[in-house]
Scaffold this motif. Structure first.
Motif, short mmCIF file in Angstrom:
data_model
loop_
_atom_site.label_atom_id
_atom_site.label_comp_id
_atom_site.label_asym_id
_atom_site.label_seq_id
_atom_site.Cartn_x
_atom_site.Cartn_y
_atom_site.Cartn_z
N CYS A 54 28.60 27.58 35.83
CA CYS A 54 29.98 28.10 35.47
C CYS A 54 30.04 29.22 34.97
O CYS A 54 29.16 29.82 34.35
CB CYS A 54 30.29 26.78 34.38
SG CYS A 54 30.68 25.33 35.01
N PRO A 55 31.27 29.97 35.00
CA PRO A 55 31.43 31.22 34.39
C PRO A 55 31.49 31.23 32.89
O PRO A 55 31.74 30.25 32.33
CB PRO A 55 32.68 31.94 35.08
CG PRO A 55 33.36 30.71 35.72
CD PRO A 55 32.13 29.65 35.79
N SER A 56 31.18 32.26 32.36
CA SER A 56 31.13 32.29 31.03
C SER A 56 32.53 32.30 30.34
O SER A 56 33.50 32.57 31.12
CB SER A 56 30.37 33.50 30.31
OG SER A 56 31.05 34.71 30.61
N ARG A 57 32.76 32.06 29.16
CA ARG A 57 34.32 32.04 28.53
C ARG A 57 34.75 33.59 28.65
O ARG A 57 35.73 33.72 28.91
CB ARG A 57 34.29 31.59 27.06
CG ARG A 57 35.47 31.70 26.40
CD ARG A 57 35.36 30.90 25.09
NE ARG A 57 36.53 30.73 24.61
CZ ARG A 57 37.68 29.96 24.37
NH1 ARG A 57 37.28 28.68 25.21
NH2 ARG A 57 38.58 29.83 23.87
N ALA A 89 33.33 39.93 41.29
CA ALA A 89 33.35 39.03 40.54
C ALA A 89 34.37 37.93 40.46
O ALA A 89 34.42 36.60 40.22
CB ALA A 89 32.72 39.52 39.17
N ALA A 90 35.57 38.62 40.35
CA ALA A 90 36.73 37.90 40.31
C ALA A 90 36.94 36.75 41.69
O ALA A 90 37.29 35.68 41.33
CB ALA A 90 37.90 38.81 40.34
N GLU A 91 36.35 37.11 42.98
CA GLU A 91 36.15 36.42 43.98
C GLU A 91 35.46 35.02 43.61
O GLU A 91 35.85 34.04 43.86
CB GLU A 91 35.97 37.19 45.09
CG GLU A 91 36.11 36.36 46.47
CD GLU A 91 35.91 37.01 47.67
OE1 GLU A 91 35.56 36.49 48.72
OE2 GLU A 91 36.22 38.20 47.64
N LEU A 92 34.21 35.63 42.93
CA LEU A 92 33.34 34.30 42.65
C LEU A 92 33.85 33.32 41.63
O LEU A 92 33.63 32.17 41.95
CB LEU A 92 32.09 35.05 42.21
CG LEU A 92 31.16 35.54 43.18
CD1 LEU A 92 29.91 36.19 42.54
CD2 LEU A 92 30.80 34.75 44.14
N VAL A 93 34.55 34.07 40.65
CA VAL A 93 35.02 32.93 39.70
C VAL A 93 36.31 32.32 40.29
O VAL A 93 36.38 31.07 40.13
CB VAL A 93 35.58 33.77 38.51
CG1 VAL A 93 36.55 32.93 37.43
CG2 VAL A 93 34.50 34.54 37.69
N GLY A 94 37.10 32.83 41.18
CA GLY A 94 38.31 32.22 41.88
C GLY A 94 37.74 31.27 42.74
O GLY A 94 38.25 30.08 42.77
N GLY A 143 38.54 37.45 31.39
CA GLY A 143 38.49 38.48 32.21
C GLY A 143 39.16 38.11 33.62
O GLY A 143 40.27 38.84 33.87
N PHE A 144 39.01 37.14 34.02
CA PHE A 144 39.60 36.57 35.36
C PHE A 144 41.19 36.28 34.91
O PHE A 144 41.97 36.96 35.61
CB PHE A 144 39.23 35.10 35.74
CG PHE A 144 39.59 34.52 36.95
CD1 PHE A 144 39.21 35.22 38.24
CD2 PHE A 144 40.63 33.85 37.04
CE1 PHE A 144 39.99 34.52 39.33
CE2 PHE A 144 41.35 33.18 38.03
CZ PHE A 144 40.83 33.73 39.33
#
Length: 173
Positions: A6-9, A24-29, A14-15
């Motif tokens: 899971c991504p950090s808080r 990074a945004a694509e991975l979080v998405g 940031g997302f």
């Protein structure tokens, strides 16, 4: 950030703000699309009030009327009806507007945070937030001219910069 964890808080924050670099945004998405826990955390991060200077009553009323949420004469009449001790209290005014059905709690909070313009998308007036995912937000909205309730899906600014994400978004709607 690894794709399996899971991504950090901070990454989720940031997302939400659209400040993560595109890879990074694509991975979080992608992660958000498959992880209800992180989607819930993102929802709570987005619901946290922004650290802004408190809005005074005049600014609040101006924001309401500028974006067309409430008619200026209606608000002026309402302010005059408030007890003198509450006439300059933004929260008291917002509470009365919500009680009278002129605003939703979501709208009142957005206006107070200085985000009134985010409540208007063309002919659509956002009433509430229904959810969020890797691609963006889904809102309960009303079409102003047709007076019809809809679910309005809005792509995030981060996803908008990614042509593949835009194509996926267009397929979804």
């Amino acid at each position: 950030m690894m794709n399996r964890t899971c991504p950090s808080r901070d990454e989720l924050s940031g997302f939400a703000r659209g400040t993560l670099p595109p890879p990074a945004a694509e991975l979080v998405g992608e992660h958000l699309a498959a992880c209800p826990s992180c989607e819930n955390t993102l929802h709570h991060l987005q619901a946290e009030p922004a650290q802004v200077r408190p809005m005074n009553c005049t600014e609040f009323v101006e924001s309401l009327t500028t974006c067309g949420l409430v008619d200026g004469d209606e608000v002026t009449t309402l302010v005059k009806q408030l007890p003198p001790a509450e006439a300059s209290d933004v929260q008291a005014l917002a509470r009365v507007l919500v009680q009278q059905g002129k605003l939703t709690k979501f709208q009142a909070a957005a206006v107070y945070q200085g985000k009134a313009q985010s409540l208007v998308y063309g002919d659509y007036l956002v009433l509430d937030r229904l959810g969020a995912g890797g691609m963006g937000q889904v809102y309960k909205a009303r079409h102003r001219r047709m007076d019809r309730l809809v679910a309005l899906k809005v792509i995030s600014s981060t996803a908008l910069r990614n042509p593949d994400a835009v194509r996926r978004f267009e397929r979804e709607v």
